[in-house]
Scaffold this motif. Sequence first.
Motif, PDB file in Angstrom:
ATOM      1  N   LEU A  91     -13.584   5.739  26.107  1.00 25.29           N
ATOM      2  CA  LEU A  91     -14.442   6.049  24.966  1.00 25.29           C
ATOM      3  C   LEU A  91     -13.665   6.693  23.827  1.00 25.29           C
ATOM      4  O   LEU A  91     -13.788   6.293  22.663  1.00 25.29           O
ATOM      5  CB  LEU A  91     -15.575   6.992  25.406  1.00 25.29           C
ATOM      6  N   VAL A  92     -12.862   7.692  24.157  1.00 26.96           N
ATOM      7  CA  VAL A  92     -12.120   8.416  23.121  1.00 26.96           C
ATOM      8  C   VAL A  92     -11.094   7.510  22.454  1.00 26.96           C
ATOM      9  O   VAL A  92     -10.918   7.545  21.228  1.00 26.96           O
ATOM     10  CB  VAL A  92     -11.426   9.661  23.722  1.00 26.96           C
ATOM     11  N   SER A  93     -10.422   6.684  23.247  1.00 28.14           N
ATOM     12  CA  SER A  93      -9.393   5.810  22.683  1.00 28.14           C
ATOM     13  C   SER A  93      -9.969   4.900  21.602  1.00 28.14           C
ATOM     14  O   SER A  93      -9.416   4.782  20.501  1.00 28.14           O
ATOM     15  CB  SER A  93      -8.752   4.976  23.795  1.00 28.14           C
ATOM     16  N   PHE A  94     -11.105   4.269  21.901  1.00 22.37           N
ATOM     17  CA  PHE A  94     -11.694   3.350  20.924  1.00 22.37           C
ATOM     18  C   PHE A  94     -12.421   4.089  19.801  1.00 22.37           C
ATOM     19  O   PHE A  94     -12.323   3.703  18.636  1.00 22.37           O
ATOM     20  CB  PHE A  94     -12.631   2.363  21.624  1.00 22.37           C
ATOM     21  N   ALA A  95     -13.146   5.163  20.138  1.00 23.91           N
ATOM     22  CA  ALA A  95     -13.887   5.898  19.110  1.00 23.91           C
ATOM     23  C   ALA A  95     -12.933   6.537  18.100  1.00 23.91           C
ATOM     24  O   ALA A  95     -13.178   6.487  16.886  1.00 23.91           O
ATOM     25  CB  ALA A  95     -14.765   6.965  19.754  1.00 23.91           C
ATOM     26  N   SER A  96     -11.856   7.139  18.589  1.00 19.59           N
ATOM     27  CA  SER A  96     -10.904   7.790  17.676  1.00 19.59           C
ATOM     28  C   SER A  96     -10.214   6.765  16.792  1.00 19.59           C
ATOM     29  O   SER A  96      -9.992   7.007  15.597  1.00 19.59           O
ATOM     30  CB  SER A  96      -9.866   8.595  18.466  1.00 19.59           C
ATOM     31  N   THR A  97      -9.901   5.595  17.344  1.00 19.47           N
ATOM     32  CA  THR A  97      -9.229   4.566  16.553  1.00 19.47           C
ATOM     33  C   THR A  97     -10.174   3.946  15.538  1.00 19.47           C
ATOM     34  O   THR A  97      -9.792   3.695  14.386  1.00 19.47           O
ATOM     35  CB  THR A  97      -8.641   3.475  17.465  1.00 19.47           C
ATOM     36  N   PHE A  98     -11.410   3.682  15.933  1.00 16.75           N
ATOM     37  CA  PHE A  98     -12.399   3.163  14.984  1.00 16.75           C
ATOM     38  C   PHE A  98     -12.620   4.158  13.844  1.00 16.75           C
ATOM     39  O   PHE A  98     -12.652   3.784  12.665  1.00 16.75           O
ATOM     40  CB  PHE A  98     -13.735   2.897  15.675  1.00 16.75           C
ATOM     41  N   GLY A  99     -12.802   5.432  14.197  1.00 23.87           N
ATOM     42  CA  GLY A  99     -13.021   6.453  13.183  1.00 23.87           C
ATOM     43  C   GLY A  99     -11.834   6.602  12.252  1.00 23.87           C
ATOM     44  O   GLY A  99     -11.992   6.719  11.031  1.00 23.87           O
ATOM     45  N   ALA A 100     -10.634   6.586  12.825  1.00 24.22           N
ATOM     46  CA  ALA A 100      -9.413   6.690  12.008  1.00 24.22           C
ATOM     47  C   ALA A 100      -9.302   5.509  11.057  1.00 24.22           C
ATOM     48  O   ALA A 100      -8.912   5.669   9.888  1.00 24.22           O
ATOM     49  CB  ALA A 100      -8.194   6.750  12.918  1.00 24.22           C
ATOM     50  N   THR A 101      -9.641   4.332  11.545  1.00 24.23           N
ATOM     51  CA  THR A 101      -9.553   3.130  10.704  1.00 24.23           C
ATOM     52  C   THR A 101     -10.575   3.171   9.571  1.00 24.23           C
ATOM     53  O   THR A 101     -10.282   2.750   8.445  1.00 24.23           O
ATOM     54  CB  THR A 101      -9.748   1.863  11.556  1.00 24.23           C
ATOM     55  N   LEU A 102     -11.758   3.696   9.838  1.00 23.53           N
ATOM     56  CA  LEU A 102     -12.759   3.857   8.777  1.00 23.53           C
ATOM     57  C   LEU A 102     -12.259   4.831   7.709  1.00 23.53           C
ATOM     58  O   LEU A 102     -12.416   4.588   6.505  1.00 23.53           O
ATOM     59  CB  LEU A 102     -14.085   4.346   9.360  1.00 23.53           C
ATOM     60  N   ALA A 103     -11.657   5.947   8.144  1.00 23.03           N
ATOM     61  CA  ALA A 103     -11.100   6.917   7.189  1.00 23.03           C
ATOM     62  C   ALA A 103      -9.984   6.273   6.371  1.00 23.03           C
ATOM     63  O   ALA A 103      -9.867   6.496   5.159  1.00 23.03           O
ATOM     64  CB  ALA A 103     -10.580   8.141   7.932  1.00 23.03           C
ATOM     65  N   PHE A 104      -9.163   5.492   7.032  1.00 23.76           N
ATOM     66  CA  PHE A 104      -8.068   4.748   6.391  1.00 23.76           C
ATOM     67  C   PHE A 104      -8.630   3.815   5.308  1.00 23.76           C
ATOM     68  O   PHE A 104      -8.128   3.774   4.174  1.00 23.76           O
ATOM     69  CB  PHE A 104      -7.343   3.960   7.483  1.00 23.76           C
ATOM     70  N   LEU A 105      -9.694   3.079   5.633  1.00 25.41           N
ATOM     71  CA  LEU A 105     -10.280   2.126   4.686  1.00 25.41           C
ATOM     72  C   LEU A 105     -10.978   2.825   3.518  1.00 25.41           C
ATOM     73  O   LEU A 105     -10.894   2.377   2.370  1.00 25.41           O
ATOM     74  CB  LEU A 105     -11.280   1.221   5.416  1.00 25.41           C
TER      75      LEU A 105
END
Length: 233
Positions: A91-105
Amino acid sequence: MKVNRNRVLIIVAIMALFGAYFGLDLGRYLNLGHLKAGQAALQGYYAAHPAEAIAGYFLLYVSVTALSLPGAAIMTLAGGAIFGLWVGTLLVSFASTFGATLAFLVSRYLFREAVQRRFGDRLASIHAGLAKEGAFYLFALRLVPLVPFFTINLVMGLTPMKTSTFYWVSQVGMLAGTVVYVNAGTQLARISSAAEILSPALLGSFALIGLLPLAARTVVRRIQTSNRFRGER
């Protein structure tokens, strides 16, 4: 001056969410003491409603990281405390990466054009290097927890790095730290502060792992340059 309505709406929405977070003092829920006090209740809810607990946790984690709010470390510990090592890590691996990518975008959409317009000449050489070797630098940064998580997301959004590259390098690079924190969450009762989790030796190990790809890249490049010079003689 032409105003981009979408940018204005996004900025207003982000400011409203920040206002709600700090105005309602929601950060009081994202601390170690509150997590310890509510661990049994959260585990009970997960046992009774697994799908809802997983979905709620995932969306909350993505929201916290996408908005660059403080609390990602506590959220990661909560993943281990509530879901255990394997489900928590997933859960953390995907949630943190999705969230980071949204911040990046968001950073890219809101600020990159303005930064490029103002500092384009000075950033040209930096962008060229990042376009060529950015994945190695990002991987190294992800492995060193001393560099703030949210800073990397926002700064990388201003670079020409592809979104797909940012995503997969972030997911792989953050995995080691994720496992350490989620595993610590499974032993929550023994932890008195988040600072206890990462010892100087562990930080040094992560730093060395992160530097290895850069060092290997440098060695390969020097060998290639040396071979080229020999061929020209």
